[in-house]
Design a protein around this motif. Structure first.
Motif, PDB file in Angstrom:
ATOM      1  N   ALA A 117       0.843  -1.196   0.000  1.00 41.02           N
ATOM      2  CA  ALA A 117       0.000   0.000   0.000  1.00 41.02           C
ATOM      3  C   ALA A 117       0.879   1.247   0.000  1.00 41.02           C
ATOM      4  CB  ALA A 117      -0.912   0.006   1.219  1.00 41.02           C
ATOM      5  N   ARG A 118       0.270   2.382  -0.298  1.00 30.96           N
ATOM      6  CA  ARG A 118       0.969   3.665  -0.245  1.00 30.96           C
ATOM      7  C   ARG A 118       0.504   4.424   0.983  1.00 30.96           C
ATOM      8  NH1 ARG A 118      -0.182   8.741  -4.428  1.00 30.96           N
ATOM      9  NH2 ARG A 118       0.445  10.388  -2.967  1.00 30.96           N
ATOM     10  N   PHE A 119       1.422   5.079   1.669  1.00 31.73           N
ATOM     11  CA  PHE A 119       1.077   5.837   2.871  1.00 31.73           C
ATOM     12  C   PHE A 119       1.710   7.227   2.828  1.00 31.73           C
ATOM     13  CE2 PHE A 119       0.793   1.379   4.106  1.00 31.73           C
ATOM     14  CZ  PHE A 119      -0.466   1.342   4.682  1.00 31.73           C
ATOM     15  N   ASP A 120       0.899   8.227   3.203  1.00 29.11           N
ATOM     16  CA  ASP A 120       1.334   9.615   3.196  1.00 29.11           C
ATOM     17  C   ASP A 120       1.072  10.249   4.555  1.00 29.11           C
ATOM     18  OD1 ASP A 120       1.939   9.562   0.376  1.00 29.11           O
ATOM     19  OD2 ASP A 120      -0.213   9.727  -0.011  1.00 29.11           O
ATOM     20  N   VAL A 121       1.903  11.207   4.905  1.00 27.98           N
ATOM     21  CA  VAL A 121       1.692  11.995   6.123  1.00 27.98           C
ATOM     22  C   VAL A 121       0.837  13.200   5.766  1.00 27.98           C
ATOM     23  CG1 VAL A 121       2.783  13.335   7.957  1.00 27.98           C
ATOM     24  CG2 VAL A 121       3.890  11.248   7.106  1.00 27.98           C
ATOM     25  N   GLY A 122      -0.244  13.396   6.488  1.00 28.02           N
ATOM     26  CA  GLY A 122      -1.102  14.544   6.216  1.00 28.02           C
ATOM     27  C   GLY A 122      -2.367  14.501   7.045  1.00 28.02           C
ATOM     28  N   GLY A 123      -3.064  15.631   7.093  1.00 29.98           N
ATOM     29  CA  GLY A 123      -4.290  15.751   7.875  1.00 29.98           C
ATOM     30  C   GLY A 123      -5.532  15.543   7.037  1.00 29.98           C
ATOM     31  N   ALA A 124      -6.603  15.118   7.679  1.00 24.78           N
ATOM     32  CA  ALA A 124      -7.857  14.843   6.979  1.00 24.78           C
ATOM     33  C   ALA A 124      -8.483  16.096   6.382  1.00 24.78           C
ATOM     34  CB  ALA A 124      -8.842  14.190   7.946  1.00 24.78           C
ATOM     35  N   GLU A 125      -8.142  17.250   6.930  1.00 24.93           N
ATOM     36  CA  GLU A 125      -8.769  18.500   6.476  1.00 24.93           C
ATOM     37  C   GLU A 125      -8.141  19.066   5.209  1.00 24.93           C
ATOM     38  OE1 GLU A 125      -5.205  19.675   8.819  1.00 24.93           O
ATOM     39  OE2 GLU A 125      -6.780  18.142   9.010  1.00 24.93           O
ATOM     40  N   ALA A 126      -7.030  18.495   4.741  1.00 24.01           N
ATOM     41  CA  ALA A 126      -6.337  19.004   3.551  1.00 24.01           C
ATOM     42  C   ALA A 126      -5.727  17.824   2.804  1.00 24.01           C
ATOM     43  CB  ALA A 126      -5.276  20.023   3.938  1.00 24.01           C
ATOM     44  N   LEU A 127      -6.560  17.006   2.206  1.00 30.28           N
ATOM     45  CA  LEU A 127      -6.081  15.794   1.539  1.00 30.28           C
ATOM     46  C   LEU A 127      -5.366  16.151   0.233  1.00 30.28           C
ATOM     47  CD1 LEU A 127      -9.218  13.527   2.127  1.00 30.28           C
ATOM     48  CD2 LEU A 127      -7.045  13.505   3.390  1.00 30.28           C
ATOM     49  N   PRO A 128      -4.145  15.668   0.029  1.00 31.67           N
ATOM     50  CA  PRO A 128      -3.330  16.081  -1.123  1.00 31.67           C
ATOM     51  C   PRO A 128      -3.561  15.222  -2.370  1.00 31.67           C
ATOM     52  CG  PRO A 128      -2.017  14.696   0.307  1.00 31.67           C
ATOM     53  CD  PRO A 128      -3.372  14.810   0.966  1.00 31.67           C
ATOM     54  N   TYR A 129      -4.822  15.000  -2.714  1.00 35.00           N
ATOM     55  CA  TYR A 129      -5.149  14.144  -3.856  1.00 35.00           C
ATOM     56  C   TYR A 129      -6.144  14.868  -4.764  1.00 35.00           C
ATOM     57  CZ  TYR A 129      -3.469  10.991  -0.229  1.00 35.00           C
ATOM     58  OH  TYR A 129      -2.734  10.420   0.779  1.00 35.00           O
ATOM     59  N   PRO A 130      -6.071  14.608  -6.075  1.00 32.88           N
ATOM     60  CA  PRO A 130      -7.035  15.234  -6.988  1.00 32.88           C
ATOM     61  C   PRO A 130      -8.455  14.777  -6.702  1.00 32.88           C
ATOM     62  CG  PRO A 130      -5.150  14.321  -8.181  1.00 32.88           C
ATOM     63  CD  PRO A 130      -5.049  13.813  -6.783  1.00 32.88           C
ATOM     64  N   SER A 131      -9.404  15.580  -7.100  1.00 30.61           N
ATOM     65  CA  SER A 131     -10.809  15.230  -6.930  1.00 30.61           C
ATOM     66  C   SER A 131     -11.121  13.931  -7.676  1.00 30.61           C
ATOM     67  CB  SER A 131     -11.706  16.358  -7.441  1.00 30.61           C
ATOM     68  OG  SER A 131     -11.482  17.542  -6.703  1.00 30.61           O
ATOM     69  N   GLY A 132     -11.932  13.101  -7.055  1.00 29.29           N
ATOM     70  CA  GLY A 132     -12.367  11.866  -7.692  1.00 29.29           C
ATOM     71  C   GLY A 132     -11.292  10.821  -7.846  1.00 29.29           C
ATOM     72  N   SER A 133     -10.323  10.798  -6.956  1.00 33.20           N
ATOM     73  CA  SER A 133      -9.198   9.879  -7.088  1.00 33.20           C
ATOM     74  C   SER A 133      -9.504   8.450  -6.646  1.00 33.20           C
ATOM     75  CB  SER A 133      -8.005  10.387  -6.263  1.00 33.20           C
ATOM     76  OG  SER A 133      -7.525  11.615  -6.748  1.00 33.20           O
ATOM     77  N   PHE A 134     -10.528   8.258  -5.800  1.00 34.26           N
ATOM     78  CA  PHE A 134     -10.733   6.960  -5.161  1.00 34.26           C
ATOM     79  C   PHE A 134     -12.160   6.457  -5.374  1.00 34.26           C
ATOM     80  CE2 PHE A 134      -7.528   9.364  -2.873  1.00 34.26           C
ATOM     81  CZ  PHE A 134      -6.464   8.473  -2.847  1.00 34.26           C
ATOM     82  N   ASP A 135     -12.276   5.136  -5.409  1.00 32.69           N
ATOM     83  CA  ASP A 135     -13.608   4.536  -5.522  1.00 32.69           C
ATOM     84  C   ASP A 135     -14.436   4.807  -4.273  1.00 32.69           C
ATOM     85  OD1 ASP A 135     -13.366   3.299  -8.100  1.00 32.69           O
ATOM     86  OD2 ASP A 135     -12.040   1.821  -7.191  1.00 32.69           O
ATOM     87  N   ALA A 136     -13.792   4.863  -3.127  1.00 36.14           N
ATOM     88  CA  ALA A 136     -14.466   5.185  -1.870  1.00 36.14           C
ATOM     89  C   ALA A 136     -13.421   5.635  -0.863  1.00 36.14           C
ATOM     90  CB  ALA A 136     -15.240   3.976  -1.333  1.00 36.14           C
ATOM     91  N   VAL A 137     -13.885   6.360   0.129  1.00 31.28           N
ATOM     92  CA  VAL A 137     -13.011   6.867   1.190  1.00 31.28           C
ATOM     93  C   VAL A 137     -13.538   6.340   2.521  1.00 31.28           C
ATOM     94  CG1 VAL A 137     -12.093   8.920   2.320  1.00 31.28           C
ATOM     95  CG2 VAL A 137     -12.493   8.926  -0.155  1.00 31.28           C
ATOM     96  N   LEU A 138     -12.612   5.953   3.393  1.00 36.75           N
ATOM     97  CA  LEU A 138     -12.965   5.360   4.682  1.00 36.75           C
ATOM     98  C   LEU A 138     -12.343   6.147   5.830  1.00 36.75           C
ATOM     99  CD1 LEU A 138     -11.946   1.938   3.327  1.00 36.75           C
ATOM    100  CD2 LEU A 138     -14.215   2.244   4.243  1.00 36.75           C
ATOM    101  N   LEU A 139     -13.123   6.375   6.856  1.00 40.70           N
ATOM    102  CA  LEU A 139     -12.599   6.871   8.129  1.00 40.70           C
ATOM    103  C   LEU A 139     -13.048   5.882   9.190  1.00 40.70           C
ATOM    104  CD1 LEU A 139     -13.371   9.760   6.466  1.00 40.70           C
ATOM    105  CD2 LEU A 139     -12.373  10.667   8.569  1.00 40.70           C
ATOM    106  N   LEU A 140     -12.143   5.035   9.630  1.00 40.45           N
ATOM    107  CA  LEU A 140     -12.458   4.004  10.611  1.00 40.45           C
ATOM    108  C   LEU A 140     -11.846   4.384  11.960  1.00 40.45           C
ATOM    109  CD1 LEU A 140     -13.474   1.262  11.577  1.00 40.45           C
ATOM    110  CD2 LEU A 140     -11.420   0.228  10.583  1.00 40.45           C
TER     111      LEU A 140
END
Length: 244
Positions: A79-102
């Motif tokens: 998997a890929r892992f990045d350091v960052g906060g949930a309030e400023a996600l460094p990914y383009p819009s529509g990058s993922f099939d779904a997003v999870l906060l567990l």
């Protein structure tokens, strides 16, 4: 078997909810998982990412704790892992099939919770699944001396409700379940909650005796240990007019 509620209603029994697990719910609501691209927000040390990749998913995890990210990279190299906060996600819009906060949304600073939901919906081309522990139940009661999350857990639920009430998202599915957790004893329980947040280590050591008493009071004895139930709420959200 039922458990008592916390606080003033201590004498009233708590209604037992259906037992379940976060992973089973993820598979039911977002499956099939193989070949799909997920973002794990607040990924910690990579436990969820490991489970998802084992099922054939492609996973990116992000967490503000650099130490946790290093551990996740070592544990889940696929998997890929990045350091960052949930309030400023460094990914383009529509990058993922779904997003999870567990079990991570209540760790977002309260004033940033709405921004975190907006960002999660922005980067997903599919739904956002938020699974959160509620401020009740035997596990919660046993943990309270070490860290009482009553206020922030309620704040997380209020932030979701406000976000929906403002017309920024729709609730697609909503479910509350009991996550049944088993521990060999107080030390195993404390190891678990300290692994989630190492800042709890000193309080866990100092308050071990008090926690042991609460585990006896709230837990269900089983052969070789004790069962502590933690109620969770899972909410599946879809975006309504979210802009980058």
């Amino acid at each position: 078997m039922s458990f008592p509620d916390a606080g003033p209603a201590d004498e009233a029994p708590r209604v037992r909810r259906p037992a379940g697990s976060a992973l089973a719910l993820i598979e039911e609501w977002l499956g099939p998982l193989a070949g799909r691209h997920f973002l794990d927000v607040g990924c910690g040390r990579g436990a969820l990412a490991k489970a998802l990749t084992a099922r054939g998913a492609q996973v990116v995890g992000i967490d503000p704790a650099a130490e946790a990210i290093e551990a996740a990279r070592a544990a889940v190299p696929e998997a890929r892992f990045d350091v960052g906060g949930a309030e400023a996600l460094p990914y383009p819009s529509g990058s993922f099939d779904a997003v999870l906060l567990l079990n991570s949304f209540h760790h977002v600073p309260q004033h940033l919770m709405a921004a975190a939901l907006a960002q999660a919906l922005r980067v997903g081309r599919g739904p956002l699944l938020v699974i959160e522990p509620l401020a009740e139940g035997p596990f919660f009661e046993a943990m309270r001396p070490v860290e009482d999350e009553t206020v922030i857990r309620h704040a997380a639920q209020a932030a979701i409700a406000d976000f929906v009430a403002e017309g920024r998202a729709n609730i697609v599915r909503d479910h509350v379940f009991d996550d049944v957790r088993r521990f060999s004893g107080v030390d195993a329980f404390l190891d678990k909650i300290v692994a989630v947040d190492p800042a709890r280590a000193e309080a866990a050591r100092r308050l071990r005796g008090e926690v042991a008493v609460l585990m006896t009071r709230w837990g269900t004895p089983e052969e070789g240990g004790v069962c502590l139930v933690q109620p969770h709420r899972a909410v599946l959200l879809e975006a309504v007019g979210i802009s980058p």
